[in-house]
Design a protein around this motif. Structure first.
Motif, PDB file in Angstrom:
ATOM      1  N   PHE A  14      12.015   9.651   1.260  1.00 39.42           N
ATOM      2  CA  PHE A  14      10.348   8.563   1.482  1.00 39.42           C
ATOM      3  C   PHE A  14       8.957   9.392   0.483  1.00 39.42           C
ATOM      4  O   PHE A  14       8.300   9.564   1.130  1.00 39.42           O
ATOM      5  CB  PHE A  14       9.995   7.908   3.169  1.00 39.42           C
ATOM      6  N   GLN A  16       6.276   9.322  -1.691  1.00 43.44           N
ATOM      7  CA  GLN A  16       5.047   8.110  -1.605  1.00 43.44           C
ATOM      8  C   GLN A  16       5.215   7.702  -2.482  1.00 43.44           C
ATOM      9  O   GLN A  16       5.103   6.705  -3.272  1.00 43.44           O
ATOM     10  CB  GLN A  16       3.702   9.052  -0.802  1.00 43.44           C
ATOM     11  N   LEU A  19       7.803   5.242  -4.328  1.00 38.57           N
ATOM     12  CA  LEU A  19       7.831   3.911  -3.242  1.00 38.57           C
ATOM     13  C   LEU A  19       6.931   3.604  -3.835  1.00 38.57           C
ATOM     14  O   LEU A  19       6.913   2.172  -3.938  1.00 38.57           O
ATOM     15  CB  LEU A  19       7.677   4.155  -1.940  1.00 38.57           C
ATOM     16  N   ALA A  20       5.318   4.109  -4.370  1.00 35.52           N
ATOM     17  CA  ALA A  20       4.520   3.288  -4.666  1.00 35.52           C
ATOM     18  C   ALA A  20       5.400   2.793  -6.207  1.00 35.52           C
ATOM     19  O   ALA A  20       4.345   2.025  -6.803  1.00 35.52           O
ATOM     20  CB  ALA A  20       3.246   4.081  -5.029  1.00 35.52           C
ATOM     21  N   HIS A  23       7.055  -0.092  -5.749  1.00 33.28           N
ATOM     22  CA  HIS A  23       6.538  -1.456  -5.683  1.00 33.28           C
ATOM     23  C   HIS A  23       5.418  -1.606  -6.354  1.00 33.28           C
ATOM     24  O   HIS A  23       5.323  -3.164  -6.905  1.00 33.28           O
ATOM     25  CB  HIS A  23       5.155  -0.847  -4.242  1.00 33.28           C
ATOM     26  N   ASP A  24       4.861  -1.186  -7.091  1.00 28.07           N
ATOM     27  CA  ASP A  24       4.190  -1.260  -8.288  1.00 28.07           C
ATOM     28  C   ASP A  24       4.654  -1.916  -9.315  1.00 28.07           C
ATOM     29  O   ASP A  24       4.862  -3.073 -10.281  1.00 28.07           O
ATOM     30  CB  ASP A  24       3.782  -0.300  -8.909  1.00 28.07           C
ATOM     31  N   TYR A  27       7.418  -5.449  -7.373  1.00 36.29           N
ATOM     32  CA  TYR A  27       6.455  -6.548  -5.962  1.00 36.29           C
ATOM     33  C   TYR A  27       5.992  -7.353  -6.913  1.00 36.29           C
ATOM     34  O   TYR A  27       6.657  -8.535  -6.070  1.00 36.29           O
ATOM     35  CB  TYR A  27       5.888  -6.700  -5.348  1.00 36.29           C
ATOM     36  N   PHE A  52      10.603  -6.132   0.681  1.00 37.14           N
ATOM     37  CA  PHE A  52      10.120  -4.059   0.584  1.00 37.14           C
ATOM     38  C   PHE A  52       9.913  -3.906   2.221  1.00 37.14           C
ATOM     39  O   PHE A  52      10.679  -2.525   2.033  1.00 37.14           O
ATOM     40  CB  PHE A  52       8.475  -4.359  -0.300  1.00 37.14           C
ATOM     41  N   LEU A  55      13.825  -3.302   2.171  1.00 40.66           N
ATOM     42  CA  LEU A  55      13.586  -1.832   1.369  1.00 40.66           C
ATOM     43  C   LEU A  55      13.418  -0.802   2.316  1.00 40.66           C
ATOM     44  O   LEU A  55      14.820   0.349   2.235  1.00 40.66           O
ATOM     45  CB  LEU A  55      12.767  -1.433   0.445  1.00 40.66           C
ATOM     46  N   LEU A  56      12.760  -0.568   2.614  1.00 41.03           N
ATOM     47  CA  LEU A  56      12.568   0.903   3.792  1.00 41.03           C
ATOM     48  C   LEU A  56      13.571   0.568   4.839  1.00 41.03           C
ATOM     49  O   LEU A  56      13.837   2.051   4.820  1.00 41.03           O
ATOM     50  CB  LEU A  56      11.014   0.775   3.967  1.00 41.03           C
TER      51      LEU A  56
ATOM     52  N   PRO B  60       0.804 -11.959  -7.415  1.00 43.51           N
ATOM     53  CA  PRO B  60       0.555 -12.063  -6.286  1.00 43.51           C
ATOM     54  C   PRO B  60      -1.223 -12.123  -5.429  1.00 43.51           C
ATOM     55  O   PRO B  60      -1.606 -10.988  -5.994  1.00 43.51           O
ATOM     56  CB  PRO B  60       1.332 -11.147  -5.223  1.00 43.51           C
ATOM     57  N   PHE B  63      -1.423  -8.295  -3.231  1.00 46.22           N
ATOM     58  CA  PHE B  63      -1.336  -6.848  -3.707  1.00 46.22           C
ATOM     59  C   PHE B  63      -1.690  -5.104  -3.512  1.00 46.22           C
ATOM     60  O   PHE B  63      -0.568  -4.903  -2.649  1.00 46.22           O
ATOM     61  CB  PHE B  63      -0.980  -7.318  -5.330  1.00 46.22           C
ATOM     62  N   ARG B  67       0.797  -3.117  -0.972  1.00 46.46           N
ATOM     63  CA  ARG B  67       1.395  -1.860  -1.363  1.00 46.46           C
ATOM     64  C   ARG B  67       0.434  -0.653  -0.286  1.00 46.46           C
ATOM     65  O   ARG B  67       1.308   0.324  -0.007  1.00 46.46           O
ATOM     66  CB  ARG B  67       0.379  -0.900  -2.908  1.00 46.46           C
ATOM     67  N   PHE B  70       2.773  -1.882   2.600  1.00 45.27           N
ATOM     68  CA  PHE B  70       3.952  -0.660   2.142  1.00 45.27           C
ATOM     69  C   PHE B  70       3.997   0.777   2.324  1.00 45.27           C
ATOM     70  O   PHE B  70       5.178   1.789   3.683  1.00 45.27           O
ATOM     71  CB  PHE B  70       4.348  -1.373   0.916  1.00 45.27           C
ATOM     72  N   LEU B  71       3.024   1.229   1.692  1.00 41.70           N
ATOM     73  CA  LEU B  71       3.119   3.106   1.784  1.00 41.70           C
ATOM     74  C   LEU B  71       2.801   3.007   3.248  1.00 41.70           C
ATOM     75  O   LEU B  71       3.298   4.200   4.196  1.00 41.70           O
ATOM     76  CB  LEU B  71       1.817   3.385   1.135  1.00 41.70           C
ATOM     77  N   ARG B  73       3.712   1.786   6.057  1.00 44.77           N
ATOM     78  CA  ARG B  73       5.236   1.466   6.893  1.00 44.77           C
ATOM     79  C   ARG B  73       5.839   2.988   6.413  1.00 44.77           C
ATOM     80  O   ARG B  73       6.327   2.895   7.112  1.00 44.77           O
ATOM     81  CB  ARG B  73       5.567   0.171   6.603  1.00 44.77           C
ATOM     82  N   ALA B  74       6.361   3.225   5.487  1.00 42.60           N
ATOM     83  CA  ALA B  74       6.781   4.510   4.434  1.00 42.60           C
ATOM     84  C   ALA B  74       6.226   5.578   5.336  1.00 42.60           C
ATOM     85  O   ALA B  74       7.464   5.878   5.429  1.00 42.60           O
ATOM     86  CB  ALA B  74       6.570   4.074   3.529  1.00 42.60           C
ATOM     87  N   MET B  77       7.678   4.818   9.052  1.00 39.73           N
ATOM     88  CA  MET B  77       9.120   5.199   8.980  1.00 39.73           C
ATOM     89  C   MET B  77       9.785   6.289   8.717  1.00 39.73           C
ATOM     90  O   MET B  77      10.727   6.937   9.246  1.00 39.73           O
ATOM     91  CB  MET B  77       9.611   4.157   8.816  1.00 39.73           C
ATOM     92  N   SER B  78       9.554   6.769   8.167  1.00 43.56           N
ATOM     93  CA  SER B  78       9.706   8.336   7.587  1.00 43.56           C
ATOM     94  C   SER B  78       9.965   9.462   8.849  1.00 43.56           C
ATOM     95  O   SER B  78      10.297   9.641   8.789  1.00 43.56           O
ATOM     96  CB  SER B  78       8.806   9.042   6.155  1.00 43.56           C
TER      97      SER B  78
END
Lengths: 178, 435
Positions: A14, A16, A19-20, A23-24, A27, A52, A55-56, B60, B63, B67, B70-71, B73-74, B77-78
């Motif tokens: 995880f 960041q 993951l970024a 996503h970049d 996505y 996504f 994915l997590l 999108p 976006f 983004r 998403f981060l 949520r990460a 969840m972490s």
């Protein structure tokens, strides 16, 4: 260890930044994949977001990508699109599937080209999931045969054959192919 | 009839040629015998490709939002992932649980980050644990400088938490502090966030642009922040008025801006002791909201006025013991005068072995009628400073004297919880690491 494997290893922690980066990079392609198959921007955005999120969840539970990240992402996208179509079929309030037969109900602002695209999109839904997946990757993403083969875990010859049969089936469905 | 495999092989070849740039007509001309069957398939392929051209240029819309979400949520969840692992341990055995609790406390005392809850944000089950752990850390922080640093760290955490909750579009209760950057109708910009102020929002002390405020409120699932309460970061202190040149008064060792909105009670005069409630600004300037003059000496003709203290004496608001009136029969000996310690710099606290050098006793200000040395004012706190969740962001500790162990604080010393300084505390050898 390849860059992709290093990225995946960091993503599993995880990280960041990793993951970024994922996503970049993916996505927008996933969004466009979903848009190609559904023809609806809002739905495509929802599907990309869902991919996504999965994915997590996959990274956390250990069921995430292990070998090819794009393969995993596009594979999940394909399943999410199929799930979406199934929900649409089940839902009587959504009438998207009537469009191909009820041209008279179509708003006059739609062009013939748009109608043809809608006809094509509806015909695509009649293909197998794997055929739809290949069509979307090859024509929607312009992905080379080799890359599609890597994503699907098939040989290049098998992908070419799958693509040809999908195109032939589409032509038949549109009653333009004997 | 045409062989199916043969036709498929030609179609595969034509699809490759089409991709390479050939036209449908060229390919049909190349295979005239199969043209009737190939034509529809190749035209479908051409249409598929054209459709792809359109979608490939689509981007999108959301976006950036996606983004961030998403981060966020990460991050959430972490934290949850670590929680699941640790809860598994807790559930296996009561003995293990007890040991782990003890270990967690030890880690907490040692200053290690309580990883289980560190990543939690408002709305998470463990968020309360995180905040409680911060309180524990603060309660163990003996060194005032480290305490302030710790509070500033927690302040930053609150801001990050609000950002995470907002990005995740989660409805949750939040609190944070920051300067008021703009006020446009119901939209206030505070600490980088747009905050909705409604008719139900309780606003205290009329904060203005630039004021440091504490915001208590909640986020909505669409990311909006609704303020339930906005309270100006206040500073309370007491001292003697040394100068009254408007608009800046010198009270104790502080320069305080006085405006027409400042509420002044009692008889305003130089040399008088006052209690001040002021608004702090990020540049460390103070705007007096209320200045309360102590008129008790004026009501006692012939009695000496209170001896002004050389430095402002911080007090707990509304909890300071009343100044004891000097008794006429008692004459304080010079050696009974309080011995104020030198005001050390914050870095001095890193040198616990150094004993501050005492300075000269303060020169009492002789006011009319003060024909003797009055007994020093007693102003000791009635309660120990309470640890607070929301730290004051701009104040560095002042007068953090480090008396030697066993030192009995002088009668004029009193800790002020809003200043995060604890002049009566000796430095603890136990290091409190950064959270």
């Amino acid at each position: 260890m390849s860059d992709e494997h290093k990225l995946l290893a960091r993503a599993r922690r995880f990280d960041q930044d990793a993951l970024a980066q994922i996503h970049d990079e993916y996505y927008a392609p996933i969004f466009r994949y979903a848009l190609y198959r559904t023809g609806d921007r809002e739905t495509a955005e929802d599907i990309a977001s869902e991919v996504f999120t999965r994915l997590l969840q996959g990274l956390r539970s250990g069921t995430g990508p292990t070998t090819t990240l794009p393969g995993w992402l596009f594979g999940v996208a394909s399943r999410v699109v199929s799930d979406h179509f199934r929900r649409v079929y089940r839902s009587p309030s959504v009438e998207l599937d009537d469009g191909i037969r009820d041209y008279d109900d179509t708003p006059s602002t739609l062009t013939i080209a748009a109608l043809e695209h809608e006809e094509l999109r509806q015909a695509l839904k009649a293909l197998t999931e794997e055929q739809q997946h290949v069509i979307a990757l090859r024509f929607g993403q312009e992905m080379p045969i080799r890359e599609v083969a890597r994503i699907l875990g098939k040989t290049e010859g098998a992908v070419k054959q799958l693509q040809a049969r999908a195109v032939a089936a589409l032509a038949r469905l549109m009653r333009s192919y004997p | 009839m045409m062989n199916h495999e043969h036709l498929e092989a030609i179609l595969i070849e034509c699809l490759e040629a089409l991709e390479a740039g050939a036209t449908v007509e060229e390919l049909l001309a190349r295979y005239p015998a199969e043209a009737a069957q190939l034509g529809p398939a190749l035209r479908v392929a051409a249409r598929l490709s054209g459709w792809g051209d359109k979608t490939r240029s689509a981007a999108p819309v959301a976006f950036a939002q996606e983004r961030s979400a998403f981060l966020a949520r990460a991050a959430l969840m972490s934290g949850e992932g670590r929680l699941v692992v640790r809860l598994g341990w807790f559930l296996r055995s009561r003995l293990v649980m007890s040991l782990l609790v003890a270990l967690a406390v030890l880690i907490a005392i040692g200053g290690g980050v309580f990883g289980v809850s560190a990543a939690s944000v408002p709305g998470d089950p463990l968020y309360g644990v995180k905040r409680s752990f911060e309180d524990i850390q603060l309660s163990f922080a003996r060194d005032p400088v480290q305490r302030v640093n710790m509070e500033e760290t927690f302040l930053k955490r609150r801001v990050e938490e609000v950002r995470a909750v907002q990005s995740a579009r989660r409805a949750a209760s939040i609190e944070f502090a920051g300067p008021v950057e703009a006020r446009e109708g119901q939209n206030w910009e505070i600490g980088g966030f747009v905050v909705q102020v409604t008719s139900d929002t309780l606003i205290k002390d009329s904060p203005r642009v630039g004021s440091l405020v504490e915001v208590t409120g909640h986020t909505l699932s669409d990311g909006q922040i609704i303020a339930d309460r906005i309270e100006t970061e206040g500073v309370n202190f007491a001292g003697v008025v040394q100068g009254m040149n408007a608009p800046v008064w010198i009270i104790g060792d502080k320069r305080v801006t006085v405006s027409k909105e400042t509420r002044i009670t009692g008889t305003a005069r130089l040399g008088a002791r006052v209690e001040v409630h002021a608004q702090a600004f990020p540049d460390d300037t103070l705007l007096a909201l209320k200045i309360e003059f102590d008129d008790s000496d004026l009501s006692l003709p012939g009695k000496p006025t209170a001896t002004p203290q050389p430095n402002s004496t911080p007090t707990l608001p509304h909890k300071r013991e009343p100044t004891r009136a000097p008794e006429a029969t008692e004459t304080a000996e010079p050696d009974e005068m309080p011995q104020p310690t030198r005001t050390p710099s914050p870095h001095k606290t890193d040198e616990p072995g150094e004993t501050p050098e005492p300075t000269h006793p303060p020169e009492p200000t002789h006011l009319p009628g003060a024909d003797r040395t009055p007994e020093p004012t007693h102003a000791k706190p009635t309660h120990p400073p309470e640890p607070r969740h929301t730290p004051k962001p701009t104040h560095s500790p002042e007068a953090t004297g480090i008396p030697e162990p066993g030192y009995t604080p002088g009668p004029t010393e009193a800790p002020d919880p809003t200043r995060r300084s604890e002049p009566t505390e000796a430095p603890e050898p136990t290091k409190i690491p950064e959270p």
